[in-house]
Design a protein around this motif. Structure first.
Motif, PDB file in Angstrom:
ATOM      1  N   TYR A  70       0.855  -1.192   0.000  1.00  9.15           N
ATOM      2  CA  TYR A  70       0.000   0.000   0.000  1.00  9.15           C
ATOM      3  C   TYR A  70       0.889   1.240   0.000  1.00  9.15           C
ATOM      4  O   TYR A  70       1.869   1.308   0.745  1.00  9.15           O
ATOM      5  CB  TYR A  70      -0.910   0.038   1.226  1.00  9.15           C
ATOM      6  CG  TYR A  70      -1.623   1.365   1.394  1.00  9.15           C
ATOM      7  CD1 TYR A  70      -2.745   1.675   0.637  1.00  9.15           C
ATOM      8  CD2 TYR A  70      -1.137   2.328   2.284  1.00  9.15           C
ATOM      9  CE1 TYR A  70      -3.389   2.902   0.767  1.00  9.15           C
ATOM     10  CE2 TYR A  70      -1.775   3.555   2.426  1.00  9.15           C
ATOM     11  CZ  TYR A  70      -2.895   3.833   1.659  1.00  9.15           C
ATOM     12  OH  TYR A  70      -3.518   5.050   1.792  1.00  9.15           O
ATOM     13  N   GLN A  71       0.538   2.224  -0.836  1.00 12.04           N
ATOM     14  CA  GLN A  71       1.301   3.465  -0.885  1.00 12.04           C
ATOM     15  C   GLN A  71       0.362   4.648  -1.041  1.00 12.04           C
ATOM     16  O   GLN A  71      -0.580   4.613  -1.829  1.00 12.04           O
ATOM     17  CB  GLN A  71       2.302   3.454  -2.050  1.00 12.04           C
ATOM     18  CG  GLN A  71       3.164   4.718  -2.111  1.00 12.04           C
ATOM     19  CD  GLN A  71       4.363   4.571  -3.016  1.00 12.04           C
ATOM     20  OE1 GLN A  71       4.865   3.470  -3.214  1.00 12.04           O
ATOM     21  NE2 GLN A  71       4.852   5.681  -3.576  1.00 12.04           N
ATOM     22  N   SER A  72       0.659   5.698  -0.283  1.00 14.55           N
ATOM     23  CA  SER A  72      -0.112   6.935  -0.347  1.00 14.55           C
ATOM     24  C   SER A  72       0.845   8.088  -0.617  1.00 14.55           C
ATOM     25  O   SER A  72       1.792   8.304   0.135  1.00 14.55           O
ATOM     26  CB  SER A  72      -0.873   7.172   0.959  1.00 14.55           C
ATOM     27  OG  SER A  72      -1.526   8.421   0.940  1.00 14.55           O
ATOM     28  N   ASP A  73       0.591   8.822  -1.723  1.00 12.03           N
ATOM     29  CA  ASP A  73       1.412   9.972  -2.093  1.00 12.03           C
ATOM     30  C   ASP A  73       0.559  11.235  -2.001  1.00 12.03           C
ATOM     31  O   ASP A  73      -0.518  11.312  -2.604  1.00 12.03           O
ATOM     32  CB  ASP A  73       1.928   9.838  -3.526  1.00 12.03           C
ATOM     33  CG  ASP A  73       2.720   8.563  -3.745  1.00 12.03           C
ATOM     34  OD1 ASP A  73       3.438   8.156  -2.823  1.00 12.03           O
ATOM     35  OD2 ASP A  73       2.614   7.974  -4.840  1.00 12.03           O
ATOM     36  N   ARG A  74       1.048  12.218  -1.280  1.00 14.48           N
ATOM     37  CA  ARG A  74       0.363  13.503  -1.162  1.00 14.48           C
ATOM     38  C   ARG A  74       1.200  14.577  -1.857  1.00 14.48           C
ATOM     39  O   ARG A  74       2.420  14.618  -1.700  1.00 14.48           O
ATOM     40  CB  ARG A  74       0.149  13.864   0.314  1.00 14.48           C
ATOM     41  CG  ARG A  74      -0.784  12.895   1.033  1.00 14.48           C
ATOM     42  CD  ARG A  74      -2.227  13.059   0.544  1.00 14.48           C
ATOM     43  NE  ARG A  74      -3.145  12.109   1.180  1.00 14.48           N
ATOM     44  CZ  ARG A  74      -3.560  10.991   0.616  1.00 14.48           C
ATOM     45  NH1 ARG A  74      -3.134  10.677  -0.608  1.00 14.48           N
ATOM     46  NH2 ARG A  74      -4.399  10.189   1.242  1.00 14.48           N
ATOM     47  N   ASN A  75       0.524  15.443  -2.622  1.00 13.14           N
ATOM     48  CA  ASN A  75       1.204  16.523  -3.354  1.00 13.14           C
ATOM     49  C   ASN A  75       2.311  15.967  -4.254  1.00 13.14           C
ATOM     50  O   ASN A  75       3.407  16.525  -4.323  1.00 13.14           O
ATOM     51  CB  ASN A  75       1.806  17.546  -2.386  1.00 13.14           C
ATOM     52  CG  ASN A  75       0.782  18.106  -1.418  1.00 13.14           C
ATOM     53  OD1 ASN A  75      -0.370  18.363  -1.797  1.00 13.14           O
ATOM     54  ND2 ASN A  75       1.185  18.289  -0.170  1.00 13.14           N
ATOM     55  N   LYS A  76       2.014  14.897  -4.962  1.00 12.70           N
ATOM     56  CA  LYS A  76       3.050  14.192  -5.710  1.00 12.70           C
ATOM     57  C   LYS A  76       3.676  15.070  -6.789  1.00 12.70           C
ATOM     58  O   LYS A  76       4.909  15.180  -6.866  1.00 12.70           O
ATOM     59  CB  LYS A  76       2.471  12.927  -6.333  1.00 12.70           C
ATOM     60  CG  LYS A  76       3.510  12.082  -7.055  1.00 12.70           C
ATOM     61  CD  LYS A  76       2.943  10.752  -7.526  1.00 12.70           C
ATOM     62  CE  LYS A  76       4.024   9.907  -8.174  1.00 12.70           C
ATOM     63  NZ  LYS A  76       3.500   8.593  -8.631  1.00 12.70           N
TER      64      LYS A  76
ATOM     65  N   GLY B   7       2.262  18.279  -7.447  1.00 12.61           N
ATOM     66  CA  GLY B   7       1.842  19.640  -7.163  1.00 12.61           C
ATOM     67  C   GLY B   7       0.892  19.648  -5.987  1.00 12.61           C
ATOM     68  O   GLY B   7       0.528  18.601  -5.426  1.00 12.61           O
ATOM     69  N   GLU B   8       0.462  20.818  -5.584  1.00  9.48           N
ATOM     70  CA  GLU B   8      -0.426  20.955  -4.431  1.00  9.48           C
ATOM     71  C   GLU B   8      -1.733  20.190  -4.667  1.00  9.48           C
ATOM     72  O   GLU B   8      -2.390  20.343  -5.710  1.00  9.48           O
ATOM     73  CB  GLU B   8      -0.719  22.434  -4.189  1.00  9.48           C
ATOM     74  CG  GLU B   8      -1.340  22.704  -2.843  1.00  9.48           C
ATOM     75  CD  GLU B   8      -0.340  22.496  -1.702  1.00  9.48           C
ATOM     76  OE1 GLU B   8      -0.773  22.061  -0.618  1.00  9.48           O
ATOM     77  OE2 GLU B   8       0.856  22.767  -1.909  1.00  9.48           O
ATOM     78  N   ASP B   9      -2.085  19.343  -3.706  1.00  9.38           N
ATOM     79  CA  ASP B   9      -3.327  18.559  -3.720  1.00  9.38           C
ATOM     80  C   ASP B   9      -3.411  17.576  -4.883  1.00  9.38           C
ATOM     81  O   ASP B   9      -4.513  17.135  -5.250  1.00  9.38           O
ATOM     82  CB  ASP B   9      -4.552  19.489  -3.738  1.00  9.38           C
ATOM     83  CG  ASP B   9      -4.649  20.348  -2.494  1.00  9.38           C
ATOM     84  OD1 ASP B   9      -4.273  19.856  -1.416  1.00  9.38           O
ATOM     85  OD2 ASP B   9      -5.083  21.511  -2.606  1.00  9.38           O
ATOM     86  N   GLU B  10      -2.292  17.207  -5.461  1.00  6.75           N
ATOM     87  CA  GLU B  10      -2.279  16.175  -6.490  1.00  6.75           C
ATOM     88  C   GLU B  10      -1.835  14.873  -5.826  1.00  6.75           C
ATOM     89  O   GLU B  10      -0.643  14.643  -5.594  1.00  6.75           O
ATOM     90  CB  GLU B  10      -1.352  16.570  -7.640  1.00  6.75           C
ATOM     91  CG  GLU B  10      -1.866  17.790  -8.393  1.00  6.75           C
ATOM     92  CD  GLU B  10      -1.073  18.085  -9.648  1.00  6.75           C
ATOM     93  OE1 GLU B  10       0.001  17.469  -9.837  1.00  6.75           O
ATOM     94  OE2 GLU B  10      -1.536  18.921 -10.448  1.00  6.75           O
ATOM     95  N   ASP B  11      -2.832  14.047  -5.505  1.00  5.53           N
ATOM     96  CA  ASP B  11      -2.613  12.879  -4.656  1.00  5.53           C
ATOM     97  C   ASP B  11      -2.880  11.588  -5.426  1.00  5.53           C
ATOM     98  O   ASP B  11      -3.658  11.552  -6.387  1.00  5.53           O
ATOM     99  CB  ASP B  11      -3.529  12.927  -3.430  1.00  5.53           C
ATOM    100  CG  ASP B  11      -3.393  14.224  -2.637  1.00  5.53           C
ATOM    101  OD1 ASP B  11      -2.298  14.820  -2.690  1.00  5.53           O
ATOM    102  OD2 ASP B  11      -4.374  14.621  -1.983  1.00  5.53           O
ATOM    103  N   ILE B  12      -2.256  10.523  -4.944  1.00 10.94           N
ATOM    104  CA  ILE B  12      -2.501   9.200  -5.501  1.00 10.94           C
ATOM    105  C   ILE B  12      -2.291   8.164  -4.406  1.00 10.94           C
ATOM    106  O   ILE B  12      -1.388   8.296  -3.571  1.00 10.94           O
ATOM    107  CB  ILE B  12      -1.576   8.918  -6.710  1.00 10.94           C
ATOM    108  CG1 ILE B  12      -1.880   7.540  -7.310  1.00 10.94           C
ATOM    109  CG2 ILE B  12      -0.118   9.011  -6.328  1.00 10.94           C
ATOM    110  CD1 ILE B  12      -1.157   7.296  -8.628  1.00 10.94           C
ATOM    111  N   SER B  13      -3.138   7.148  -4.403  1.00 15.69           N
ATOM    112  CA  SER B  13      -2.964   6.023  -3.483  1.00 15.69           C
ATOM    113  C   SER B  13      -3.168   4.738  -4.268  1.00 15.69           C
ATOM    114  O   SER B  13      -3.942   4.694  -5.235  1.00 15.69           O
ATOM    115  CB  SER B  13      -3.952   6.099  -2.319  1.00 15.69           C
ATOM    116  OG  SER B  13      -5.283   6.008  -2.781  1.00 15.69           O
ATOM    117  N   SER B  14      -2.445   3.704  -3.877  1.00 18.58           N
ATOM    118  CA  SER B  14      -2.524   2.429  -4.594  1.00 18.58           C
ATOM    119  C   SER B  14      -2.364   1.278  -3.623  1.00 18.58           C
ATOM    120  O   SER B  14      -1.734   1.413  -2.560  1.00 18.58           O
ATOM    121  CB  SER B  14      -1.441   2.353  -5.676  1.00 18.58           C
ATOM    122  OG  SER B  14      -0.152   2.403  -5.094  1.00 18.58           O
TER     123      SER B  14
END
Length: 530
Positions: free
Chosen positions: A420-426, A428-435
């Motif tokens: 499991y991975q969670s990326d915040r502000n990947k 830019g600001e508020d550009e998030d991804i989780s997998s």
């Protein structure tokens, strides 16, 4: 400062030029299947103690019955042993440091399993060796000593259900029956050793990858055309000034860790640099390294040079805890830009790893569980990696993973994984991804040489970018009859015949050879390592 450097250099040069005097060993029969062996050695006369350690005393490095005596400038020991062949070395004790020394005048030699050689005692007074045979044997031992060749390879042919060769994988992270490339690693290594027990090894890895199905051309404009030198480094240990520390420098796979069934390298600080490891801390080991990695596109800034990520990595490993051992890793990374297109970046990463020599305490096997955290260039694609300078400076990432191999029975092994991975502000600001990637490979051994492999995996991705926001799920299952030499999970080579089916949401970016939300493929593959 210059004087100190020159002094260190002179000391090192003198140390490299010092070569100890060789030993001589004689044998005579005493009857009833026994021989008297006289070991003599004329080196390391300033040492505290010298012993003979070998198969005749279970390699006891300081057996009092096998301690040599010094007289008239010679270490000597006479013992009676049964006729036969025995591997051995001299163990030299100097100020608490133990050196394993080869008897270069022994009857023969044999690999010691660590890239060096053992002396061989042929305890038979009736055996004689002509001078030419002895000279040839020594020459061959010198030529072959410490040479290694090992590697990895996979190759196969994957066909879509529409009848064409698959040029793209199904959109699943799980690899069984879902690899379209031919990939080969060839590693050549040569170990150099000294009589004082120190050694150095030079390693070189040549890699070639072909993602096309032609047998005589590759894709133009890719490193796969001519191959790539992935590793070129020298490491060494046993030095008299630091006998238990391993030193290395060059281009190296550094501290890589992967989940096999998805080929996911969750820790990979590979690049150019230098480091030390195997530093004994009482409980556990310590290592540190500097790793430099430049941009894939060769970005160059006036007054700066080629854009590069610099990584300083600290690791504490093999710390004993209930059920297994722990690892702690702390990484500092920085990259200098031109302050216009790319800012100067400075970030940190942390990892905590728990390893067990069983499967979660339930059955035989292995288990690894890890938590990673990173900021900036050590977040997102750079989490656990030596290069990702395109990450947003305010990026934050956390990853949790656990995987292992369970020996369920003599007939069944299984390897599950959860990542499991969670990326915040990947980006830019508020550009998030989780997998999340959850799945397992089960191997059922029908006979010692034939098995059935079954792999199921589900990938779930949720992403919110300024240019795209979506979420999707993909399920993938593979059935693969397999031929191999032994009924164990890690045994290779393997010959596989597979059928793979995947289904999921359209947003998963299915290639044109598949349907918009599903795909079926079949084929053959070999995988091996040595």
């Amino acid at each position: 400062m210059k004087k100190i450097i020159y002094l260190v250099f002179v000391v090192l040069v003198i140390g490299l030029l010092v070569v100890p005097v060789n030993a001589q060993t004689t044998i005579k029969s005493v009857g009833e299947g026994q021989v008297e062996v006289a070991f003599t050695y004329a080196g390391y006369l300033n040492s505290d103690k010298v012993y003979v350690a070998g198969e005749f005393n279970d390699w006891n490095k300081n057996d009092p019955e096998w301690r040599m005596k010094k007289k008239d400038g010679i270490w000597s020991l006479t013992k009676v042993v049964a006729e036969g062949e025995y591997q051995y070395k001299f163990t030299v004790f100097t100020s608490g440091i133990v050196s394993w020394v080869l008897d270069e005048d022994a009857s023969s030699f044999a690999p010691d399993g660590y890239g060096g050689q053992n002396s061989v005692l042929i305890a038979d007074a009736n055996v004689t060796f002509g001078p030419r045979i002895i000279a040839l044997e020594k020459q061959m031992a010198s030529v072959n000593q410490g040479f290694e060749y090992h590697g990895y390879a996979r190759s196969g042919y994957m066909v879509s259900s529409n009848g064409g060769a698959a040029s793209n994988q199904l959109p699943s992270s799980f690899r069984l029956g879902n690899e379209i490339d031919t990939y080969v690693e060839n590693t050549f290594a040569k170990t150099f050793s000294s009589d004082n027990g120190s050694w150095m090894k030079a390693s070189f890895m040549l890699v070639n990858k072909n993602v096309e199905h032609s047998t005589w051309t590759t894709t133009e404009g890719s490193w796969e055309d001519d191959g790539l030198l992935r590793q070129a480094y020298v490491e060494g240990s046993g030095f008299d000034f630091a006998p238990h520390i391993n030193f290395w420098a060059g281009k190296k796979y550094y501290g890589r860790s992967d989940v096999h069934i998805s080929d996911f390298y969750w820790r990979d600080y590979s690049g150019y640099g230098a480091g030390i490891d195997n530093v004994n801390c009482g409980k556990g080991k310590f290592g540190m390294a500097y790793i430099g990695h430049s941009g894939y596109e060769g970005d160059y800034f006036d007054g700066v040079g080629e854009y590069s990520q610099h990584n300083i990595d600290f690791r504490f490993t093999e710390l004993p805890v209930p059920g297994g051992n722990m690892e702690f890793e702390l990484t500092y990374a920085y990259a200098k830009g031109d302050d216009e297109d790319i800012d100067n970046l400075s970030d940190g990463g942390l990892a905590v790893i728990y390893n067990r020599n069983d499967f979660y305490g339930a059955t035989d096997g292995t288990t690894t569980t890890a938590v990673q955290f990173g900021t900036g260039i050590l977040a997102g694609d750079g989490l656990g990696s030596s290069y990702a300078t395109w990450m947003f400076e305010d990026a934050r990432s956390v990853r949790f993973l656990t995987y292992g191999v369970a020996n369920v029975s003599d007939k069944v092994d299984i390897m599950p994984q959860l990542v499991y991975q969670s990326d915040r502000n990947k980006y830019g600001e508020d550009e998030d991804i989780s997998s999340i990637a959850l799945g397992a490979r089960l191997v059922h051994y029908i006979t010692n040489n034939f098995s059935m492999q079954y792999e199921y995996g589900v990938d779930r991705v949720e992403q919110e970018f300024s240019w795209n926001s979506d979420e999707y799920t993909v399920h993938k299952i593979t059935i693969a009859p397999t031929i191999k030499l032994d009924s164990t999970f890690w045994n290779r080579p393997e010959l596989r015949f597979f059928v793979t089916y995947a289904t999921g949401d359209e947003e998963a970016d299915w290639a044109s050879e598949y349907e918009e939300d599903s795909g079926l493929a079949y084929g053959v593959q070999m995988e091996t390592w040595w």
